[in-house]
Design a protein around this motif. Structure first.
Motif, short mmCIF file in Angstrom:
data_model
loop_
_atom_site.label_atom_id
_atom_site.label_comp_id
_atom_site.label_asym_id
_atom_site.label_seq_id
_atom_site.Cartn_x
_atom_site.Cartn_y
_atom_site.Cartn_z
N THR A 1 0.87 -1.18 0.00
CA THR A 1 0.00 0.00 0.00
C THR A 1 0.90 1.23 0.00
N LYS A 2 0.69 2.10 -0.98
CA LYS A 2 1.49 3.32 -1.08
C LYS A 2 0.70 4.48 -0.49
N THR A 3 1.28 5.11 0.53
CA THR A 3 0.63 6.26 1.17
C THR A 3 1.55 7.47 1.04
N THR A 4 1.00 8.58 0.55
CA THR A 4 1.74 9.83 0.47
C THR A 4 0.90 10.91 1.14
N VAL A 5 1.55 11.75 1.92
CA VAL A 5 0.85 12.77 2.68
C VAL A 5 1.41 14.14 2.33
N ALA A 6 0.52 15.11 2.12
CA ALA A 6 0.91 16.49 1.84
C ALA A 6 0.23 17.41 2.85
N GLN A 7 0.91 18.48 3.21
CA GLN A 7 0.30 19.48 4.09
C GLN A 7 0.25 20.82 3.38
N ASP A 8 -0.82 21.56 3.66
CA ASP A 8 -1.02 22.90 3.11
C ASP A 8 -1.42 23.80 4.27
N LEU A 9 -0.57 24.77 4.59
CA LEU A 9 -0.86 25.67 5.70
C LEU A 9 -1.84 26.77 5.31
N GLY A 10 -2.31 26.75 4.09
CA GLY A 10 -3.28 27.75 3.65
C GLY A 10 -2.61 29.00 3.13
N GLN A 11 -3.42 29.86 2.52
CA GLN A 11 -2.89 31.09 1.93
C GLN A 11 -3.76 32.25 2.36
#
Length: 188
Positions: A139-149
């Motif tokens: 199982t391939k899991t990738t995580v991204a975060q976005d602090l907003g703009q």
């Protein structure tokens, strides 16, 4: 000579029956390392899948529990598509789960999920639980975060999962041992 008779059944739908889209606000995950035995899918003598529903429950290592992630249902989705070539096609199950936080706990979970082979359980709007991840394939899991703009932006942690399986996200009616207690099985 092998029995090549059909295992397929008719597929009915009642006019007017609603099919509620989407997933519920909590998903569960665990490392495959913590799973001692998996529930099983039924196959005929030729190896053909006879059901899309797991039989039994996951057996976990001592003191291991399913963890949860609260997500934003309106931004989260579970899809499945065929991959490969005949007669070896499989399903690629894809989960996009958006968590509204970007704090230290969300960042720690991201680091863990990015570097681990995990299994996820997702509940649809009808209450059926589906498994994303299989015993056979990574199982391939990738995580991204976005602090907003700016003042009107949205902060989030987005978990993307890709998992090959024999069928579209198999149904799971077994129990789920969580840190908050054991969730009983539900009908698929």
């Amino acid at each position: 000579m092998p029995d090549c008779s059909s295992v397929q059944k008719s597929l009915a739908w009642c006019q007017g029956k609603p099919e509620l889209p989407g997933v519920k606000r909590r998903i569960y995950y665990i490392s495959k390392y913590d799973i001692l035995t998996w529930p099983t899918l039924s196959h005929d003598t030729n190896g053909r899948l006879q059901s899309a529903k797991y039989n039994g429950s996951f057996t976990l290592r001592a003191d291991s529990k399913w963890k949860y992630i609260d997500i934003i249902p309106d931004k989260s989705q579970l899809t499945s598509e065929a991959q490969g070539e005949y007669p070896s096609q499989t399903q690629l199950n894809k989960l996009t789960a958006v968590h509204p936080g970007v704090d230290a706990d969300a960042s720690a979970a991201a680091a863990y999920l990015n570097n681990n082979d995990n299994v996820f359980i997702v509940e649809d709007m009808r209450g059926a639980r589906r498994v994303v991840g299989s015993e056979k394939w990574l199982t391939k899991t990738t995580v991204a975060q976005d602090l907003g703009q700016g003042a009107s932006g949205t902060a989030s942690t987005t978990i993307n999962v890709e998992a090959t399986d024999e069928c579209p996200a198999p149904f799971y009616t077994g129990s789920i041992a969580t840190e908050d207690g054991t969730l009983s099985g539900v009908s698929a």
